[in-house]
Design an enzyme around this catalytic site. Structure first.
Site, short mmCIF file in Angstrom:
data_model
loop_
_atom_site.label_atom_id
_atom_site.label_comp_id
_atom_site.label_asym_id
_atom_site.label_seq_id
_atom_site.Cartn_x
_atom_site.Cartn_y
_atom_site.Cartn_z
N ARG A 93 4.21 -18.94 -3.42
CA ARG A 93 3.09 -18.07 -3.76
C ARG A 93 3.56 -16.83 -4.52
O ARG A 93 2.90 -16.36 -5.45
CB ARG A 93 2.32 -17.69 -2.50
CG ARG A 93 0.90 -17.16 -2.77
CD ARG A 93 0.84 -15.67 -2.86
NE ARG A 93 1.50 -15.06 -1.74
CZ ARG A 93 2.20 -13.95 -1.83
NH1 ARG A 93 2.36 -13.34 -2.98
NH2 ARG A 93 2.80 -13.45 -0.76
N GLY A 133 8.81 -5.21 -13.45
CA GLY A 133 9.81 -4.24 -13.05
C GLY A 133 9.23 -2.88 -12.73
O GLY A 133 9.06 -2.04 -13.62
N THR A 135 9.55 -1.47 -8.87
CA THR A 135 10.35 -0.95 -7.76
C THR A 135 11.77 -0.65 -8.19
O THR A 135 12.39 -1.40 -8.95
CB THR A 135 10.37 -1.97 -6.61
OG1 THR A 135 9.04 -2.19 -6.16
CG2 THR A 135 11.22 -1.49 -5.45
N GLY A 140 10.45 2.83 -3.88
CA GLY A 140 9.59 1.69 -3.66
C GLY A 140 8.15 2.14 -3.49
O GLY A 140 7.31 1.97 -4.36
N TRP A 165 14.62 -5.68 -6.31
CA TRP A 165 13.75 -6.59 -5.56
C TRP A 165 12.69 -7.20 -6.48
O TRP A 165 11.51 -7.24 -6.16
CB TRP A 165 13.09 -5.89 -4.36
CG TRP A 165 14.05 -5.23 -3.44
CD1 TRP A 165 14.18 -3.90 -3.19
CD2 TRP A 165 15.07 -5.88 -2.65
NE1 TRP A 165 15.19 -3.67 -2.30
CE2 TRP A 165 15.76 -4.86 -1.96
CE3 TRP A 165 15.46 -7.20 -2.48
CZ2 TRP A 165 16.81 -5.13 -1.09
CZ3 TRP A 165 16.52 -7.48 -1.62
CH2 TRP A 165 17.16 -6.46 -0.94
N ARG A 246 -1.90 -7.81 -4.51
CA ARG A 246 -2.24 -7.62 -3.10
C ARG A 246 -3.43 -8.48 -2.71
O ARG A 246 -3.49 -8.99 -1.59
CB ARG A 246 -2.56 -6.14 -2.84
CG ARG A 246 -1.35 -5.23 -2.90
CD ARG A 246 -1.77 -3.77 -3.00
NE ARG A 246 -0.62 -2.88 -3.00
CZ ARG A 246 -0.66 -1.59 -3.32
NH1 ARG A 246 -1.81 -1.04 -3.68
NH2 ARG A 246 0.44 -0.86 -3.29
N GLU A 366 4.46 -5.15 -2.05
CA GLU A 366 3.11 -4.82 -2.54
C GLU A 366 2.45 -3.78 -1.65
O GLU A 366 1.24 -3.80 -1.43
CB GLU A 366 2.22 -6.07 -2.63
CG GLU A 366 2.84 -7.27 -3.30
CD GLU A 366 3.10 -7.08 -4.77
OE1 GLU A 366 2.74 -6.02 -5.31
OE2 GLU A 366 3.68 -7.99 -5.38
N GLY A 367 3.24 -2.86 -1.13
CA GLY A 367 2.73 -1.81 -0.26
C GLY A 367 3.03 -2.11 1.19
O GLY A 367 2.59 -3.13 1.74
#
Length: 387
Positions: A93, A133, A135, A140, A165, A246, A366-367
């Site tokens: 995913r 690109g 983070t 972060g 990451w 998200r 993603e948070g």
């Protein structure tokens, strides 16, 4: 016997076209992905380029975008596809999310017509892979303080910095890179063959092992003026992309949870202990009932958010509600299912601990949970508590 989501009747909330898309992705993962997942996870390798082309053929790359070879499906259909992909593995995913909701969406939403024509049709077909690109090693949750810079040199831009990451980085053909400029944060479309660009793969991961994760290094990467995304200025550009990704996670995490719960139900019915199936004990059924409750509530929330998104009414803080709740509960379900499988729960013969390990990453990318709590808190109070 009923299924966990069958108890909630969620099938009645899904349109026929959406079911066809969902079932197509489910069949693809059953035939092409699931037989290899244990090996890919154990060896920390995945045939990303080959899979991208196959995923392009079934139309899931950038599937919720319009034009440029994209399928133009509903947001709900995209969410259901994410659920089926993550029911196989979060890494799969992630490949699709980063391709469609980050790299492709950034170009589709903020790019020039030339950038869209050059990249989107190939990316939708899986012939070109993208990465995103944002983070950095030290930044972060606070991307506004990123150190990657882009300075003008004549008609060109010169980029320097490091990103960390980054899913798909080492196999990407194009990177959407965000950098500080004299005119706020701007995005750049960077072909990965550009001199000065490199993407060493990150090894020794304990999570998302069936996924390519990389560092991006930009050492005096020179780009023409046309490489800049003209529509994005400031943090609103990358944050809009994150919101897209998200949203996919809101559904995706439920896929991992569903796979764990279905595995646990089947296992406890077959496992005899003290003369009867493990599923016949009250303690087992209490656990299964509680997990089913959280999975079903998460699915109802995801479908509601999907309809809001299809109507153009979804707000970022609502996506935060979904991401915070569904990933947190999916991880709790995976951990609880692990206990029901006993020692078998730690084996790659079963998917449960693999899902749990993956969800540890999904929980923070993603948070982080804390970031989404603060987004919700700000929506409730009108006060920002990020600093």
């Amino acid at each position: 016997m009923d299924t966990p989501l069958g108890l909630f009747g969620t099938e009645d909330l899904i349109g026929e076209d959406e079911k066809v898309i969902r079932d197509t992705v489910r069949e693809f993962t059953a035939d092409r992905i699931r037989p290899h997942l244990a090996e890919w996870f154990e060896t920390a390798s995945i045939p990303a380029r080959e899979l991208a082309r196959e995923l392009g053929k079934i139309g899931v790359l950038g599937m919720h975008l319009e034009g440029y070879g994209c399928a133009g499906t509903s947001a709900t259909a995209y969410g259901l596809a994410c659920l089926e992909l993550e029911a196989a593995d979060s890494g799969l995913r992630s490949l699709v999310s980063v391709q469609g909701s980050l790299a492709m969406f950034a170009i589709w939403r903020w790019g020039s017509e030339e950038q869209k024509q050059e990249w989107l049709p190939r990316m939708a077909a899986g012939e070109a892979i993208g990465c995103f690109g944002l983070t950095e090693p030290d930044f972060g949750s606070n991307p506004g303080d990123m150190r990657t810079s882009a300075r003008r040199d004549g008609e060109d831009w010169v980029l320097n910095g490091t990103k960390m990451w980054i899913t798909n980085g080492s196999v990407a053909d194009v990177a959407v890179v965000w950098a500080q400029t004299d005119d706020k944060i701007r995005g750049f479309v960077v072909p990965t063959t550009t001199p000065g660009f490199s993407a060493p793969e990150i090894k020794r991961k304990l999570s998302l092992r069936a996924s390519v994760t990389s560092e991006l290094v930009l050492d005096n990467v020179r780009l023409p003026a046309s490489a800049m995304l003209p529509g994005a200025r400031g943090l609103s550009g990358p944050l809009s992309c994150l919101n897209e990704a998200r949203y996919g996670i809101v559904f995706g995490a439920l896929g991992a949870a569903r796979d764990c719960l279905e595995t646990a139900i089947a296992y406890t019915q077959q496992r005899d202990i003290f003369g009867k199936p493990l599923a016949a004990y009250q303690a087992t059924q209490l656990k299964l009932a509680d997990m089913t409750l959280e999975l079903g509530k998460g699915m109802l929330l995801a479908l509601h958010l999907g309809r809001l998104k299809d109507e153009g009414r979804i707000r970022p803080e609502q996506v935060s509600l979904g991401k915070l709740n569904n990933v947190r509960e999916a991880l709790a379900i995976a951990r609880e299912c692990r206990t029901l499988l006993g020692a078998n729960g730690i084996s790659l013969e079963y998917p449960v601990l693999r899902h749990a390990n993956n969800l540890e990453s999904v929980l923070t990318y993603e948070g982080t949970s804390e970031v989404h709590q603060l987004v919700i808190g700000q929506a409730l109070t009108g006060q920002s508590a990020f600093r």
